[in-house]
Design a protein around this motif. Structure first.
Motif, short mmCIF file in Angstrom:
data_model
loop_
_atom_site.label_atom_id
_atom_site.label_comp_id
_atom_site.label_asym_id
_atom_site.label_seq_id
_atom_site.Cartn_x
_atom_site.Cartn_y
_atom_site.Cartn_z
N PHE A 83 109.61 -55.03 14.39
CA PHE A 83 109.80 -53.60 14.60
C PHE A 83 108.94 -53.07 15.75
CE2 PHE A 83 111.09 -53.41 9.92
CZ PHE A 83 112.44 -53.39 10.23
N CYS A 84 107.72 -53.61 15.89
CA CYS A 84 106.88 -53.22 17.03
C CYS A 84 107.52 -53.67 18.33
CB CYS A 84 105.48 -53.83 16.90
SG CYS A 84 104.44 -53.04 15.65
N ASP A 109 107.96 -42.63 22.12
CA ASP A 109 106.98 -43.66 21.76
C ASP A 109 105.66 -43.09 21.27
OD1 ASP A 109 106.08 -42.69 24.17
OD2 ASP A 109 105.50 -44.66 24.96
N SER A 110 105.46 -41.78 21.47
CA SER A 110 104.21 -41.15 21.01
C SER A 110 104.34 -40.59 19.60
CB SER A 110 103.80 -40.04 21.98
OG SER A 110 104.84 -39.09 22.13
N ALA A 111 105.52 -40.72 19.00
CA ALA A 111 105.74 -40.30 17.61
C ALA A 111 105.78 -41.55 16.74
CB ALA A 111 107.03 -39.51 17.49
N MET A 112 104.75 -41.73 15.91
CA MET A 112 104.64 -42.95 15.13
C MET A 112 104.73 -42.67 13.63
SD MET A 112 101.64 -45.87 15.20
CE MET A 112 101.91 -46.13 16.96
N PHE A 113 105.47 -43.54 12.95
CA PHE A 113 105.48 -43.49 11.50
C PHE A 113 105.24 -44.89 10.96
CE2 PHE A 113 109.80 -44.81 12.35
CZ PHE A 113 110.19 -45.56 11.26
N ASP A 125 109.20 -44.37 1.33
CA ASP A 125 107.98 -45.17 1.46
C ASP A 125 107.25 -44.95 2.78
OD1 ASP A 125 110.50 -46.70 2.26
OD2 ASP A 125 108.96 -47.86 3.28
N ASN A 126 107.79 -44.12 3.66
CA ASN A 126 107.19 -43.88 4.96
C ASN A 126 106.06 -42.85 4.89
OD1 ASN A 126 110.52 -43.77 6.46
ND2 ASN A 126 109.33 -45.54 5.81
N VAL A 127 105.20 -42.85 5.88
CA VAL A 127 104.26 -41.75 6.14
C VAL A 127 104.25 -41.55 7.65
CG1 VAL A 127 102.78 -42.00 4.12
CG2 VAL A 127 102.29 -43.34 6.16
N ILE A 128 103.92 -40.31 8.08
CA ILE A 128 104.01 -40.01 9.51
C ILE A 128 102.68 -39.54 10.07
CG2 ILE A 128 106.47 -39.50 9.36
CD1 ILE A 128 105.81 -36.53 9.46
N ASP A 129 102.46 -39.86 11.33
CA ASP A 129 101.28 -39.43 12.06
C ASP A 129 101.23 -37.90 12.13
OD1 ASP A 129 99.06 -40.30 14.10
OD2 ASP A 129 100.21 -38.73 15.11
N ARG A 166 108.24 -47.38 15.08
CA ARG A 166 108.19 -47.85 13.69
C ARG A 166 107.06 -48.86 13.51
NH1 ARG A 166 113.53 -50.11 10.46
NH2 ARG A 166 112.63 -50.19 8.35
N ASN A 167 105.99 -48.41 12.87
CA ASN A 167 104.86 -49.28 12.57
C ASN A 167 104.90 -49.64 11.08
OD1 ASN A 167 102.42 -50.69 12.85
ND2 ASN A 167 101.53 -49.11 14.15
#
Length: 433
Positions: free
Chosen positions: A189-190, A253-257, A145-149, A171-172
């Motif tokens: 999670f934030c 922290d600059s890698a967001m999903f 169910d995830n998507v990534i930047d 984790r957003n």
């Protein structure tokens, strides 16, 4: 009556002392944000080869968006493969994954049920097909169910290239604005990313993996002979095992999903019941070893203590204190004179505990919303409303933690239906600030 008051004071003081380090984390996170902006950006020496491992069970509504977001990465496509384990699927998850360009393994096993077993199956198939686990430098573990930047892999590669063999990320949530349940998960999670893993990374102690959205070196998979963490919370078990073995888990922290949160209380109850039971399992299995290692090796004290307190059932201690006051009330009910003395003390303690908890959670939510305002996918109105419902969401952990202590809990799939692409999320970010 002094005895009751003294017991209450001791418990509240103990909890404050044990968890005070997390308030220090908040200060470090806020100070570290200013220092980070002054530091030059790290340039990796190598672009590593990675595989995304996705354990999917009847995820035809969402699997396509995740694979498409992986394929759209700002990173050489020849260095990324997508491996999907269609685990006991009765829908067309496997067909959709293949049509999107993934390598698909179909698994049918009704005895060994759970994400951990599906991951182990995937790694064994990779070894069989590629000759060794180290055909890739590292493996990303994701839920369907995830998507990534777009820059996710590029940013994670920077941290991985610095020598961290396990790296987790920000984790957003895709559906913060649905209701009080999804916003409750999302804020937690934030907060976990910003005020737990971020300061841990600044202090160069170990971070912790949270469910999904993390990277592990193929060397660790090879050492373990696949994926061997199969408790109800395989993520926290994986974190504890690696910390005990001397690994420092990194954080980027600059890698967001973006993750999908359960939207009904029933789904949330089942999921958090599994989490609570899984935490008990990990605590009973590794708790003593964490404490022993904390004092045996000074350089591991912070990491081991931090992980032990993450596992520790603080909720039960608070509930125990409240129950103790209720017991005194019941006992005092048979003696009116005694009851008049016990009642105000007990009610004051219970009221103090509830109000203190609400204000603490409200403060945590407020700080998180203020600093992460632009990252949260919700209108300003819903962000503000979430501040008041977040403490209520956290309060529901009390009955969950109590029931999980005695109930037999098994892994149950969570239905995912929020089909949202990375392009849609980017548009939402632009219009909901």
């Amino acid at each position: 009556m002094k005895a009751i008051a003294s017991i209450n004071t001791v418990i509240y003081t103990l909890l404050t002392v044990l968890y005070f380090y997390q308030f220090i984390y908040i200060v470090i996170a806020l100070i570290g944000e200013k220092r980070k902006k002054k530091q030059p950006e790290y340039e990796p020496k190598k672009l590593h080869r990675f595989a995304f491992i996705i354990a999917a069970r009847n995820e035809n509504a969402v699997i396509g968006n995740l694979i498409k977001s992986i394929k759209a990465q700002n990173y050489p496509s020849e260095l990324i493969d997508v491996v999907v384990v269609a685990d006991n699927c009765t829908d067309n998850t496997a067909e959709i994954a293949r049509s999107c360009g993934a390598i698909v393994y179909e698994r049918f096993n009704k005895v060994l049920v759970g994400k951990g077993y599906a991951l182990d199956y995937a790694f064994n198939k990779i070894k069989e097909d590629e000759g060794d686990y180290t055909a890739y430098d590292g493996y990303f573990i994701f839920d369907a169910d995830n998507v990534i930047d777009r820059n996710y892999v590029r940013e994670m590669n920077k941290t991985f290239d610095q020598g961290y063999r396990v790296v987790t990320s920000y984790r957003n949530s895709k559906n913060f604005d649905t209701n009080w349940i999804t916003s409750g998960y999302s804020l937690w999670f934030c907060r976990e990313a910003k005020y737990l893993n971020n300061p841990r990374m600044i202090l160069k102690t170990s971070c912790a993996v949270s469910g999904t959205g993390f990277l592990t070196s193929s060397e660790i998979i090879k050492k373990n002979g696949g994926w061997k963490c199969n408790l109800l919370t395989e993520d926290i078990q994986f974190s504890v095992v690696n910390i005990l073995e001397g690994e420092k888990i990194g954080y980027c922290d600059s890698a967001m999903f973006y993750d999908e949160q359960p939207e009904t209380f029933k789904q949330s109850w089942n999921q958090r019941m599994r989490w609570s039971k899984g935490f008990y399992q990990v605590m009973f299995k590794y708790g003593r070893e964490l404490i022993a290692m904390a004092f045996k090796k000074r350089q591991m004290f912070v990491s081991c203590y931090d992980m032990f307190m993450t596992l520790a059932p603080a909720t039960l201690l608070s509930v125990g204190c409240m129950l103790l006051n209720l017991i005194f009330l019941v006992l005092g009910a048979h003696n009116f004179t005694l009851f008049k003395k016990v009642f105000p003390v007990a009610m004051e303690s219970i009221g103090f505990a509830c109000v203190s908890f609400y204000l603490l959670m409200f403060s945590i939510g407020l700080l998180t919303v203020i600093t992460e305002w632009k990252k949260i996918l919700a209108s300003p109105k819903k962000k503000i409303i979430s501040l008041f419902t977040f403490p209520l969401f956290m309060l529901t952990y009390i009955p969950i933690s109590l029931v999980a202590l005695f109930k037999r809990v098994e892994w149950k799939p969570i239905t995912h239906c929020v089909s949202k692409s990375m392009e849609e999320i980017e548009l939402q970010q632009q219009y909901k600030q």
